[in-house]
Design a protein around this motif. Structure first.
Motif, PDB file in Angstrom:
ATOM      1  N   SER A 146       2.684 -13.449  -8.595  1.00 50.24           N
ATOM      2  CA  SER A 146       3.310 -12.510  -9.521  1.00 50.24           C
ATOM      3  C   SER A 146       4.694 -12.981  -9.929  1.00 50.24           C
ATOM      4  O   SER A 146       5.516 -13.323  -9.062  1.00 50.24           O
ATOM      5  CB  SER A 146       3.489 -11.146  -8.858  1.00 50.24           C
ATOM      6  OG  SER A 146       2.278 -10.458  -8.840  1.00 50.24           O
ATOM      7  N   THR A 178       8.169  -5.059 -14.277  1.00 49.61           N
ATOM      8  CA  THR A 178       8.767  -4.516 -13.054  1.00 49.61           C
ATOM      9  C   THR A 178       9.696  -3.329 -13.303  1.00 49.61           C
ATOM     10  O   THR A 178       9.771  -2.409 -12.498  1.00 49.61           O
ATOM     11  CB  THR A 178       9.541  -5.651 -12.347  1.00 49.61           C
ATOM     12  OG1 THR A 178       8.613  -6.712 -12.114  1.00 49.61           O
ATOM     13  CG2 THR A 178      10.175  -5.211 -11.047  1.00 49.61           C
ATOM     14  N   HIS A 211       5.367  -0.506 -14.638  1.00 49.35           N
ATOM     15  CA  HIS A 211       6.128   0.644 -14.130  1.00 49.35           C
ATOM     16  C   HIS A 211       6.415   1.589 -15.291  1.00 49.35           C
ATOM     17  O   HIS A 211       6.335   1.221 -16.460  1.00 49.35           O
ATOM     18  CB  HIS A 211       7.380   0.168 -13.396  1.00 49.35           C
ATOM     19  CG  HIS A 211       7.021  -0.313 -12.013  1.00 49.35           C
ATOM     20  ND1 HIS A 211       7.053   0.509 -10.915  1.00 49.35           N
ATOM     21  CD2 HIS A 211       6.562  -1.513 -11.575  1.00 49.35           C
ATOM     22  CE1 HIS A 211       6.649  -0.168  -9.852  1.00 49.35           C
ATOM     23  NE2 HIS A 211       6.342  -1.406 -10.223  1.00 49.35           N
TER      24      HIS A 211
HETATM   25  O1  KIV Z   1       6.857  -4.344  -9.858  1.00 45.75           O
HETATM   26  C1  KIV Z   1       6.705  -5.487  -9.384  1.00 45.75           C
HETATM   27  O2  KIV Z   1       7.124  -6.496  -9.940  1.00 45.75           O
HETATM   28  C2  KIV Z   1       6.003  -5.588  -8.105  1.00 45.75           C
HETATM   29  C3  KIV Z   1       5.664  -6.962  -7.628  1.00 45.75           C
HETATM   30  C4  KIV Z   1       5.854  -7.066  -6.169  1.00 45.75           C
HETATM   31  C5  KIV Z   1       4.274  -7.308  -8.041  1.00 45.75           C
HETATM   32  O3  KIV Z   1       5.654  -4.594  -7.524  1.00 45.75           O
END
Ligand code: KIV
Ligand code: ZN
Length: 395
Positions: A146, A178, A211
């Motif tokens: 990632s 993220t 997110h």
């Molecule tokens: O939001 C993000 O980048 C994560 C990574 C650890 C995949 O949760």
């Protein structure tokens, strides 16, 4: 009601991170037993990959991931790791008893993260990525990489990293949003660009991880799939860091109900969504907002007289999916001050009362008075109104 005009549908893999990203949100900690119960339900529900935790974070996390790996029957069990060798080894150790397991490595790739958080140069981050994927591949065949803060990463650097980690053996490439910053058009285009520009991109499955800081996590996830991603990372009830992650129940039902717009299918048994939502809410003590899509308590509730009347004539007037399709036994016509006579009569009939027109008129007038004083009128209140009417008639 589910769209049927699309015959061939691409399979999208559902990667649930309720037990890792979800549990990371303040106050959502679950006990060992609660984590096992959630993992069992996710497995039964048809989730393809369960991210069970971050084994290097604590002994508790390690134990939970190990036990979930041992007991999970169908799903791949993933453990999260930074690029640090100890993280990778702990993740490998924790998931090794699973029938099918994955190590999920993440590293920041955006300028702001590399400079301030990691204090590393892009070349160092690239080298760390290659070394960590190589190390993980020596332990396991299934390795996800990632690019943390992927949507704020320079595209040239992202492409360099993706090409290199696929060469090193990464089988899934995740480009997370993220901080919940991207938009659907941008995210769709990002996947198209990376997949086009990276010569070996067809050797890996691309993944979205969104997110919800701007409330666009679900829309962005679906756009990423349109851009070629075939894995969606999501959580039950959308719990997760800050404003949370894309909600599993929403992405699944969006693809099911709008199969004409999103011709993709998942292996999720959607009738288990409400049960999963309740279990996660109880385990984390995080309430589900009443108006939450799919699993909120008002998702299949109608109060206004006009809507209730429409619903009594045909359910498709105000519902785009059947409540049973997500595990809710039936639509509820909530009795309140906006309810109309038709819904009130139907409610009485459902409760076993058959009133004459005069009786109905009287009880309905009393009901409206009461509804002006109370937010919701319960069945017991209606029983009392009918009893009063019958008693008055006998006086
Ligand atoms: O939001 C993000 O980048 C994560 C990574 C650890 C995949 O949760
Ligand atoms: Zn995340």
């Amino acid at each position: 009601m589910t769209s049927t005009n699309q015959t061939t549908k691409d399979r999208v893999v559902i990667f649930d991170t309720t037990l890792r990203d979800g549990e990371q949100c303040p106050g959502a900690t679950m006990t060992f037993e609660e984590k096992l119960a959630v993992a069992d339900l996710l497995d039964e529900m048809g989730v393809d990959i369960i991210e069970a935790g971050y084994p290097a974070a604590s002994n508790g996390d390690f134990e939970a991931v190990s036990e979930i790996a041992r007991r999970t029957k169908r799903a791949i069990v993933a453990g999260l790791a930074r690029t640090i060798p100890n993280d990778i080894d702990r993740a490998g150790e924790a998931v090794r008893f699973a029938e099918r397991s994955r190590i999920h490595i993440f590293v920041s790739t955006s300028p702001v993260h590399m400079k301030y958080k990691l204090q590393k140069t892009p070349d160092e981050v690239l080298a760390m990525s290659i070394a960590s994927v190589t190390r993980a591949r020596n332990l396991i065949d299934d390795v996800e990489w990632s690019a943390e803060d992927g949507t704020r990463t320079e595209v040239d650097f992202l492409c360099r990293c993706v090409e290199a980690v696929i060469k090193a053996g990464a089988t899934t490439i995740n480009i997370p949003d993220t901080v919940g910053y991207t938009t659907p058009d941008e995210y769709r285009a990002l996947f198209r660009t990376v997949r086009e520009r990276v010569p070996n991109s067809d050797k890996a499955v691309f993944s979205v991880h969104c997110h919800n800081d701007l409330g666009m996590a679900v829309a962005n996830s679906l756009a990423g799939v349109e851009g070629g991603a075939r894995q969606i990372e999501c959580t039950i009830n959308g719990i997760g860091e800050r404003a949370g992650n894309a909600a599993l129940e929403e992405v699944v039902m969006a693809m099911r109900v709008r199969g004409d717009a999103y011709p993709y299918e998942t292996g999720i048994d959607s009738t288990m969504l409400t049960r999963a939502s309740k279990m996660v809410s109880n385990a984390t003590s995080f309430p589900v907002q009443y108006n939450k899509a799919i699993v909120g308590r008002n998702a299949f509730a109608h109060e206004s007289g006009i809507h209730q009347d429409g619903m009594l004539k045909h359910t498709q007037t105000y519902e785009i999916m059947e409540p049973q399709s997500v595990g809710v036994s039936k639509t509820s016509l909530v009795m309140g001050k906006h309810s109309g006579r038709a819904a009130f009569r139907s409610k009485l009939e459902e409760m076993g009362y058959r009133l004459s027109d005069n009786q109905l008129q009287d009880v309905f007038a009393r009901f409206k008075d009461l509804a002006d004083r109370k937010k919701v009128v319960y069945d017991e209140d209606i029983e009392a109104l009918v009893d009063e009417n019958i008693a008055t008639a006998h006086d």
